[in-house]
Design an enzyme around this catalytic site. Structure first.
Site, PDB file in Angstrom:
ATOM      1  N   LEU A 266      74.470 -20.683  57.605  1.00  0.00           N
ATOM      2  CA  LEU A 266      75.275 -21.130  58.746  1.00  0.00           C
ATOM      3  C   LEU A 266      76.592 -20.372  58.755  1.00  0.00           C
ATOM      4  CD1 LEU A 266      74.809 -24.999  58.437  1.00  0.00           C
ATOM      5  CD2 LEU A 266      74.033 -23.580  60.354  1.00  0.00           C
ATOM      6  N   GLU A 421      84.658  -9.202  51.185  1.00  0.00           N
ATOM      7  CA  GLU A 421      83.440  -8.617  50.593  1.00  0.00           C
ATOM      8  C   GLU A 421      83.426  -8.772  49.097  1.00  0.00           C
ATOM      9  OE1 GLU A 421      81.086  -5.039  48.893  1.00  0.00           O
ATOM     10  OE2 GLU A 421      83.113  -5.746  48.506  1.00  0.00           O
ATOM     11  N   GLU A 430      78.611 -13.792  57.036  1.00  0.00           N
ATOM     12  CA  GLU A 430      78.908 -14.801  58.067  1.00  0.00           C
ATOM     13  C   GLU A 430      78.701 -14.208  59.461  1.00  0.00           C
ATOM     14  OE1 GLU A 430      79.270 -17.968  56.966  1.00  0.00           O
ATOM     15  OE2 GLU A 430      78.894 -16.926  55.085  1.00  0.00           O
TER      16      GLU A 430
END
Lengths: 744, 744
Positions: A266, A421, A430
């Site tokens: 998500l 990162e 994301e």
């Protein structure tokens, strides 16, 4: 750049489309009657534009970008990281050299930081608890850039807090085999602290493996043998050479997955469902702390116990013993112990991606993506700013042509600067979660340029097979830096090559692991991806990676003085990546050669053939796999023939689009969300992590190794058959999508 | 057709695009200068062709198709089923009226059959084991078609073998509530045999629910009150009326999932991995056997115990008692028990699909699919041959135009005859597994016409919102059967309507459950789907479904005499489905109105608003959901405006394609393979099964009900938040794909 990426290396399948392509600087002449840029449906790659772009990519501007980007530490979500977000936005919104539009997207993600009030500590204490020795809390301030509040002290991100104390054991690289060996030798691991070297296995794995043996704390250091070709003295290391100084410590993320740890699958919007951090998985189970080799030497050279095996020895100038505990006659009383105090804290932080787009003139709904992360551990000159410096120069050159009205690509180009990162590819992951559908439908390819220059010797490319041909085409038309007079391609082939059954000797394109932001694109979304850099001459160094990696010594001067003084390697990467980008965005037919997957499949099949006998003993036949590979090969070859025929005639825009969709979507057909239920995000049946020993399809290899090791349980062999069927179904499905579209 | 489809019903969201569309027979005039059929990129729907197709669809030919198709029983994989495969192939390969090509695809699937040697039995036995009464083993041979070796005796497919014996209990419809009620009333269920009525819950659920209470065997029958509007005497039932005769027994699959039971997510190739049938899931846990109401009457009217509740009473002409065991003064001694002997066997069988294609002239890589299953339980005149008779007539008319060179569709049309639907949508599911990637990339829509005529009153359509407008357009231009002079649309609105906030009073389009072959298309692949039929006047019958459903009385004469003597309802369905098919295959802009999803989302949102207070008590905010719905609405509205603008100008083929891709792929964006890990194949976050009581997004509704019922456990509320986030992410992703393609 994450550690694991180093393992990706230059291995795996690769091949070359068309040896007849002319080598040299734009040797293909462009007719004077080339049409002006227009939105004609037949708009194709303009070699004059390509030449202009390559010529305009400026080494000095890359240097100045790097100077600015690495001026201050810019740890993810720090004020300087946010300032760089604004810098990128400003550049991409510049009226004279910017893109069509640019914006930021923000996610609320779980990061891990050391406590400011309670520094992490590693101490040697005697039996009364008195501190006999303490490791440094920070690196030595050698260039004036290693001090100050913005230099985050060395720590292991996501390591849990705790203050374990116990006798010290040396555990080599902390692999499963290493711990097994210690156990076999009777070295007591229960309640011990182990000291490990970086390398061999991922960071987090060292703690995971250790905890299985009752170890309560882990130290990790970088051995001079592994990073400095043996050099370890202050006067032979940075700032006197590119080598890692004795106090240098590699930071890094110890999270075992990628993406925001609390929001798997998500997008990490503020309102999103979050796992409770107590039951989030993938964090190290026990405290772990990295230290410099200066401190590791004090610990390791005083260890007692038996002598460690020969291949566990390193470059600290003493014999490495196994422990447990210290030797007699050493610096410390024998019963001294090591105390590790870790006070890391998990924090929800807002991390930004910056996105910029050049709208495609003809097919705006086809995206060629180009990205790099922005966040660093400290100044991050090499990692990631060598990549971002190139990104900014490339977007400037293209933006300028765009704003002048000289050029607009056929397809849309999306530039991205990813956040966080270093904590686990968080910004890019994301992004792929938020725009999953849009990207799945429309993304042509993803180009990643993280560290653009590791060293000055040669191009190094990792990617999936369909990108090989376009990289080769680009590399053949650009001169290598230096005076060799060779093209980047011809230089490359001298350093990394392989014998292709189709093309003969070609440069070797490596496979994609999960070391940088390409991971969610290839593994989660099935988008053809690549990572491009300049790298080492392996005959000159065996360094595991450039020596100041993830330390406070990775600064502008380090790059400017030792890595690429003329910035010509940076320029070479900019030109190569820029050419690949333009070929992908502007070519009428997508320059993705799906047929180049055949070599990979053949090599996986050949490895599987070695298992034929044991598989047949369990009634598992390789026949359907052989058939599926043959079908894929046939379909890919026929498709290439149809393209060749179409290229000779006039191009019907819808016919071209149809073929391009087949090329673009091939990689998607290898995804199966049911294949690896335990592996977060990994669904590509050809490139999922392979832990099995046979170099075949990862699911098959892993299941086979598991079946072999579990003493031939029926359920384990059933999983082998299941994995085989998954691969067969994927290959059959892939072949079906490559065949003429109205074939039943 | 499977039972569950009956539950789909005519409920759910629907709306109408453009009230201005002219009603009547082809009231839109076609200019004389209409271009000849060609492969021009602007090829659009030709209303003359559409008119020709509709005129040529012939009621008598449909009748003759039906006569041939239902001549013999054609149970899945039987010789007659295979003969029909050849019939279909022959028709679709006919040089004068066939398609471009046709083929079969074969799968090796797990079916369940009664033993030929040991018939299943249901007996009443006294305390010494003597048989006092036996239920019929087969239906009465009333028309000469109920005998013979090809009439499979009544059985419950996939019910396990076993010979349980125990006192009989009446358990109404076998729902969870029914068993709870029995328990509350103190009726002993442990080791009992329960008798249940069809209806209320799915077939398999009756056994699943029963087993939880220690029940060891289940009987199921069709009550005359539920199927015959109370009629039960031989002279008032078939062949004297459409009513079910006393000996009639509904067969059916009791498998709880769909698709081949042994190869979930993989095409059932002979070489494929298969679950061991012992650990395959979804089969009834205890033996179950269906019987006729003639036999049920003997059992039920002799039951002892207390009187069953009023709404448990039925039409057998006696008071229904609960048991356990028989009453005194009845036919049987009180201590008599019921013995159920089930000897079903699981068998791997080869089942075929037949596929035929008409290649699209302009966009051959876009598929409009049209299918029905071929297999029946016995003669299957209604189910499925009324659908297949229409399919063959429609493919004949289109094939003839094609072979004459009069017409070729813009997009490809794929016709399919699925195998083994009655056992659990097996042929269609295996098809979606085998061609997952190809369909995911290219399928525009799936049209299902299973039972085409339930009755003669009105059109009945189930589907996802984007298909509403094209169905309405079609229905407005075709006359309803009979003398009303109304269009199908105007007739429909008299029987099933709803008040749309957008369009006012419109026919009500039902939602898609899992009752027929559309299920894998919509739930597993996210392809906009619909099911089209003619059906009942609900003021004239309360029959659960047409009375001879799945019995040996479902014959050609039944259809010809009682269901649709003139075959005009068949013709009406053929015309409607044919018009929808042509509009989808031939329109320049896809006639899928994505904006019609807004009404569904609003209705789900409104239902969710009722939960606002309890959700907020658990810190769950509906704000992001409201925002996401608004974003979707805005994006869909804007897209429709862009389409309207484009339709006014000249059409750039790539721009049209781009828009069409947005329309086609919208449904895909609602899939999330992580959303419902326990629900095989279900991944559509708007249409997954809803067991919760609130008529909102199914994941949210189910999780909310679960949280409410588990006494507010934190993990249950976390799942509510997770499901909410999944929906929000899906809606945000859907909105993103509808926005202009170069918007960031």
């Amino acid at each position: 750049m994450q550690w694991v990426k180093v393992l990706g290396g230059v291995v795996g399948a690769a091949a070359l489309l068309g040896l007849g392509i002319i080598v040299g600087h734009f040797a293909i002449p462009k007719g004077a009657d080339s049409p002006a840029p227009s939105a004609s449906a037949s708009q194709d790659l303009d070699l004059e534009i390509l030449k202009t772009v390559i010529e305009q990519l400026d080494a000095n501007r890359i240097r100045e970008n790097l100077r600015e980007l690495s001026k201050e530490p810019h740890l993810a979500t720090s004020p300087r990281d946010e300032a760089l977000v604004q810098l990128l936005l400003q550049r991409w919104q510049d009226p004279e050299s910017g893109l069509d539009s640019a914006r930021t997207t923000e996610y609320e993600v779980l990061l891990s930081f050391p406590s400011e009030e309670q520094p992490n500590r590693v101490d040697v204490v005697n039996s009364t608890g008195a501190i006999l020795f303490s490791c440094r809390h920070s690196e030595e301030n050698l260039t004036g850039e290693q001090g100050g509040p913005n230099v985050v002290p060395p720590y292991a991100a996501y390591a849990p807090p705790g203050t374990p104390q116990g006798p010290l054991v040396y555990a080599n690289q902390g692999s499963e085999e290493d711990f097994k060996e210690l156990q076999n030798k009777g070295v007591k691991l229960q309640d011990s602290i182990v000291l490990t070297r970086y390398g061999g296995v991922g960071r987090g794995a060292k703690a995971v493996n250790a905890a299985k043996y009752g170890v309560i704390g882990v130290l990790v250091y970088t051995d001079p043998k592994d990073i400095n070709d043996g050099k370890s003295l202050p006067n032979e290391t940075f700032p006197h050479s590119w080598c890692l100084p004795p106090s240098g410590v590699e930071r890094g993320s110890y999270f075992e997955y990628f993406g925001d740890p609390l929001t798997p699958y998500l997008p990490a919007m503020p309102s999103s469902f979050r796992l409770n951090s107590d039951n989030a998985s993938g964090f190290p189970p026990i405290p772990i702390q990295p230290i410099g080799f200066e401190d590791a030497q004090v610990l390791l050279c005083n260890l007692g116990g038996n002598l460690a095996p020969a291949d566990w020895q390193g470059g600290l100038g003493c014999d490495y013993n196994l422990g447990p505990g210290f030797r007699s006659n050493g610096t410390f009383p024998e019963d001294s112990q090591v105390n590790v105090s870790v006070h890391n804290r998990l924090e929800l932080r807002n991390s930004s991606n910056v996105l910029g787009i050049i709208r495609g003139a003809v097919e705006p709904d086809r995206y060629v993506l180009y990205g790099n992360h922005r966040d660093s551990w400290v100044h991050g000159a090499v990692d990631p700013s060598t990549g971002t410096a190139v990104l900014l120069e490339l977007s400037r050159v293209l933006g300028t042509l765009l704003k002048k009205g000289t050029w607009r690509p056929r397809r849309s180009i999306v530039f991205a600067s990813w956040g966080a990162e270093e904590f686990g590819l968080i910004g890019s992951t994301e992004f792929t979660e938020e725009f999953f559908s849009k990207l799945q439908e429309r993304a042509v390819a993803y180009i990643n340029v993280d560290i653009s220059v590791f060293a000055n010797a040669t191009l190094r490319v990792q990617g999936t097979p369909p990108i090989q041909s376009v990289v080769f085409s680009a590399a053949k038309q650009i001169s290598a830096p230096g005076s060799s007079g060779l093209s980047i391609y011809d230089n490359w082939i001298r350093y990394y090559n392989r014998s292709s059954s189709v093309y003969g000797l070609v440069p070797s394109v490596g496979t994609l692991g999960a070391g940088s932001d390409y991971a969610p694109f290839i593994h989660f979304l099935g988008i053809s991806s690549m990572d491009i850099a300049y790298t080492y001459d392996r005959s000159k160094t065996s360094a595991r990676i450039y020596p100041t990696y993830h330390t406070a010594f990775d600064t502008f001067d380090y790059v400017n003085k030792f890595l690429d003084p003329g910035f010509t390697s940076h320029q070479a990467v900019a030109r190569t990546a820029g050419s690949v980008l333009l070929r992908l965005s502007d070519s009428l037919f997508l320059p993705l050669n799906v047929s180049d997957y055949s070599e990979t499949l053949r090599s996986f099949l050949q490895a599987a053939e070695n298992l034929r006998v044991p598989l047949e003993q369990h009634n598992i036949s390789l026949g359907p796999l052989v058939t599926a590979v043959e079908k894929f090969e046939g379909a890919a070859t026929s498709l290439n023939q149809r393209i060749a025929t179409l290229q000779k005639g006039t191009s019907d825009p819808l016919q071209v689009r149809m073929i391009n969709d087949q090329l673009m979507l091939l990689e998607r057909t290898f995804l199966n969300s049911q294949a690896f239920p335990e592996e977060r995000y990994y669904s590509h049946v050809l490139w999922a992590p392979r832990t099995g020993s046979v170099a075949t399809f990862p699911g098959l290899s892993n299941a086979y190794s598991q079946a072999e090791s579990t003493g031939h349980e029926p359920a384990a062999w059933a999983e082998v058959q299941r994995q085989l069927s998954i691969v067969v179904a994927a290959l059959e499905g892939a072949a079906a999508t490559l065949r003429p579209v109205a074939d039943l």
